[in-house]
Scaffold this active site. Structure first.
Site: not given
Length: 887
Positions: A558, A766, A690, A865
């Site tokens: 990004e 993770d 998660k 951006h």
């Protein structure tokens, strides 16, 4: 034994380049000084008149001598051209120039030191130049330039000396013995030139074994600048140079040289010591007279100039043939340096040693258009493992870093773009030399016998035969890595199997897989491996946190993320830094058990909440690990189902496996007290892992961290380009009210997940745990005497993180952890590295929050951006799968 000695010598020379170079120069100066000031005080032409021997000097002799000099200079020029093909003509050219110059000076000093005259040096100079063999420098430089780092430069130079040193030594010995035969001819000029030749060979050998490797090591060490993650001097076409240099010299040739050396030694011994000495004495007397050492013939004269002026006048006095020779040398040097750059600039220049990936891609596509279809080439590859090397080279795809094929397996993980799926196994270096494989695949029965043979194995089977066995279900596809002689070959074969089943067979062409240490992956990180995914890694910082500065690695695709975080780090540093604290540390696992009735579940719940019950469960839990220590149990019911949330410290590991093992042992112990209890699952989603969960937000999971900082009003205005009032207003209405209106759980922040995920990927965490780890509440308020300073805090209750186990075992991820000083386990205080990493994550999140909130308050977000986060690639030039189908 010899190879080991030469390896030790090469490692010493490459590890101490300054000492070797200074020592060589000092030795040269000392020998020259001893001759000039403490040697023989009879200097021909200055203070002593030496005898003149009348010799007829014909013009034809001068022409022949001039032609010989020009040939010698052209020979050196072409040697340098070959040396330049290694890569940088400047680095190797300078090293080669140093070698020639030092060899010449050393030869001259040796001649002076041995009290020989220099009158024959004019004739001997061409032969001296012709004896210089820069292929030695070329071979040794190949080893050095195939390295990824300075430490590897030293190792490869040592390895090159071990392989090339014995050959160099034998060649120098043979040359000296052969040229030395001329010193016994009785012809004065020939004896002088052969004497020079022997000294030159010895000087070249000495310099190539000491000065040159030290010079190469030093030059590469001083060229520390890197480009695209590799040393600037590392060149792409050295991919297989070590494999080429591993070929040992022809043993027949070596034996012939040794026999020749022995014979020449006998000839010298017989001629010098065994034969009748009377002729030798007369020859010696003649030589003595010829060299001007007979005092009856020579006489002393009064010097007219100083000694240094005498030497200077001899150096600058040149005849017409010397002018021609020097002019040719000057012109060739100018041509070499200034006019031959264009032809090698694209691939061999230091400024751009590797072609641009975009250009490379286009070239690869253009070349594909000129060759047969990919599927046909793949079928040819499956039916044959021995193809035309030229065709293999034609199908190569440009690599990001040079691939070094080493004989020894190392644990280095480097990122190299893999060869296309059409690259044959021979291009991968998977087959050992000396193993000849059939062109056509053999029957499955014969292949199975070879595979099961302990002395042969998979390396005696071609890729086509392995694929044949997989298709016949004799080899499970998931076991390819364990059955092949190397993990990389197993990955390569799986890619070949997969490519035939894809809609676009060339889909894997740009997914790299080469030169990666899969031994750290197998059984730990991934299965059915077909490659690895290179992700750009940026750095934000310095982050001033708790009095220390950190350069934070962030792996992301990004745009603006790293730049924005970096701006936040700068604002925090200008404000005096941030402070952080770890409030809690405990990983959780929440199994679900079932009892016959709800009342039975309530009874178990009550027992677990008593000190006696907790002590029993804790003893069983703690017995499974030296790090896991049960802290508390959180028990809840849903009908007759019982959910038990175990919370424990896990040292520097993230701890899911550790706590799962302890949980299983504790449940078995609990089952002894309540036999009717049924264990449904070791994870009942009450952990919660998660998944968004309020229990993680409230109770915490992993590390609970708070971080704070005060940003002065001046920094808010000049760095963040906004005001404290505007940032506080946006924070309340966006991060607090807006998230509440959306029903968010733990999402009271601007973009904590961005920073958490980027650091997690870079540091081997993770990545899926960013769901819970990104729980964060960002608070801002005005502070200071005038309420113009900005106080900001970030509280993150569930950072699930570790510095050992899982992806942290991979070397690139370990490198990022080492950047932060938290790699591995903390020996002094177990768990401290993981807690420190959690603090860094929280501090970096706060930096990212600062910058993004400032951009929102100032209205800069969309503008930045649009400028920095939009691809410049013309998508119309890229035809996708759908476009092709539509066409």
């Amino acid at each position: 034994m010899l190879s080991r000695l030469f390896r030790m010598h090469g490692l010493f020379v490459a590890s101490h380049p300054w000492e070797v170079i200074v020592g060589t120069v000092t030795l040269t100066i000392c020998m020259m000084s001893m001759n000039m000031f403490t040697g023989n005080n009879k200097i021909c032409g200055w203070n002593y008149e030496c005898p003149k021997f009348e010799e007829d000097v014909l013009s034809s002799d001068i022409i022949i001598l001039t032609i010989t000099r020009c040939i010698a200079i052209l020979y050196i020029y072409f040697q340098f051209q070959n040396l330049r093909q290694l890569g940088s003509k400047y680095i190797l050219g300078i090293a080669g120039l140093f070698t020639i110059f030092s060899s010449f000076v050393f030869s001259t000093v040796v001649i002076h030191f041995l009290d020989k005259e220099l009158t024959g040096l004019n004739e001997a100079l061409p032969f001296f130049l012709l004896l210089i063999d820069l292929s030695r420098a070329s071979a040794l430089a190949k080893f050095a330039l195939s390295s990824n780092s300075q430490d590897e430069v030293r190792e490869n130079i040592a390895r090159g000396m071990a392989i090339l040193g014995p050959t160099f030594t034998l060649d120098a010995l043979v040359e000296c013995l052969v040229i030395g035969v001329g010193t016994m001819s009785g012809v004065r000029q020939l004896e002088i030139m052969c004497c020079f030749g022997c000294m030159s060979v010895l000087a070249n050998y000495f310099v190539f074994m000491t000065f040159f490797p030290a010079c190469v090591s030093l030059v590469l060490e001083l060229s520390r600048e890197s480009r695209e993650g590799r040393p600037i001097w590392q060149l792409s076409h050295f991919a297989r140079v070590l494999e080429e240099e591993e070929n040992k010299p022809n043993p027949v040739t070596q034996r012939v040289k040794m026999i020749m050396s022995l014979g020449l030694v006998l000839v010298h011994a017989h001629s010098r010591w065994i034969a009748d000495p009377s002729p030798q004495n007369s020859t010696a007397e003649q030589a003595k007279v010829s060299l001007g050492l007979d005092e009856d013939v020579s006489k002393r004269i009064e010097p007219s100039v100083s000694l240094w002026q005498f030497y200077l006048s001899k150096m600058i006095s040149m005849d017409i043939e010397q002018v021609i020779t020097l002019s040719l040398a000057f012109l060739l040097a100018v041509k070499y340096i200034f006019f031959e750059q264009a032809e090698t600039e694209s691939t061999l220049s230091l400024k751009n040693p590797i072609t641009s990936p975009v250009v490379t891609s286009k070239k690869a596509q253009d070349n594909c258009c000129r060759r047969e279809p990919l599927l046909v080439r793949r079928n040819q590859k499956l039916s044959s493992v021995e193809e035309d090397p030229g065709a293999n080279q034609e199908r190569k795809v440009e690599v990001i870093k040079p691939l070094v094929v080493e004989a020894e397996t190392t644990s280095r993980a480097t990122f190299v773009l893999g060869a296309s799926v059409a690259s044959p196994p021979s291009a991968l270096g998977t087959q050992e030399p000396g193993i000849e494989l059939p062109i056509e695949p053999r029957p499955n029965e014969e292949c199975l016998q070879i595979l099961e043979n302990a002395e042969k194995g998979a390396k005696f089977l071609s890729d086509a035969e392995i694929i044949q066995l997989v298709n016949a279900k004799h080899i499970p596809a998931y076991k390819l890595e364990t059955l092949m002689e190397t993990h990389e070959r197993g990955v390569s074969i799986r890619r070949q199997l997969l490519s035939t089943k894809l809609a676009e067979p060339s889909s894997l062409q740009y997914l790299p897989y080469r030169d990666y240490n899969y031994s750290l992956v197998m059984g730990a990180c991934c299965e059915n491996v077909i490659g690895y995914m290179p992700i750009p890694v940026g750095v934000a910082g310095p982050l001033c946190l708790d009095g220390k500065e950190y350069q934070v690695p962030m792996a992301t695709t990004e745009g603006c993320l790293v730049a924005s975080t970096n701006r936040g780090c700068r604002a925090i540093s200008l404000g005096g830094g941030a402070s952080s604290r770890v409030l809690a540390d405990g990983m959780t696992r929440g199994p679900v058990v079932r009892l016959p009735r709800a009342c039975d579940s309530a009874e178990v719940k009550t027992w677990l909440e008593t000190p006696e019950g907790f002590a029993v469960i804790k003893e069983a839990f703690d017995s499974t690990s030296r790090f896991a220590r049960l802290q508390k149990l959180h028990v809840t019911m849903a009908g007759r189902n019982l959910y038990i949330r175990f919370q424990s410290r896990t040292g520097d590991a993230m701890g899911m496996n550790m706590i799962s093992k302890g949980t299983e042992k504790a449940l078995l112990k609990l089952q002894e007290f309540f036999p009717d209890m049924q264990i449904l699952a070791v994870s009942g989603n009450y952990c919660t892992d998660k998944k968004p969960a309020a229990i993680n937000w409230i109770e915490g999971r992993g590390k609970t961290v708070v971080c704070e900082a005060v940003i002065p009003a001046k920094v808010v205005r000049e760095v963040l380009k906004t005001t404290t009032e505007a940032m506080v207003d946006v924070n309340i209405n966006k991060n607090l009210v807006g998230s509440a209106m959306a029903g968010s759980i733990g999402g009271y922040n601007a973009h904590a997940a961005n920073i958490v995920t980027a650091i997690y990927i870079a540091c081997g965490q993770d990545a899926a745990q960013n769901v819970g780890s990104s729980n964060c509440i960002t608070l801002m308020e005005a502070s200071g005497p005038t309420n113009e300073d900005l106080y900001i805090s970030c509280t993150m209750p569930s950072i699930e993180i570790g510095t050992v186990g899982g992806g942290t075992n991979l070397l690139p991820q370990q490198a990022c952890l080492q950047m932060l000083g938290v790699q591995g386990a903390c020996k002094d205080n177990p768990g401290e590295n993981a807690r420190q990493l959690a603090r860094i994550v929280c501090g970096t999140v706060m930096a990212g929050e600062l910058s993004l909130m400032a951009a929102l308050a100032a209205g800069h977000l969309v503008r930045s951006h649009m400028v920095h986060n939009r691809s410049k690639i013309n998508l119309q030039d890229l035809q996708g799968t759908c476009t092709k189908k539509a066409a």
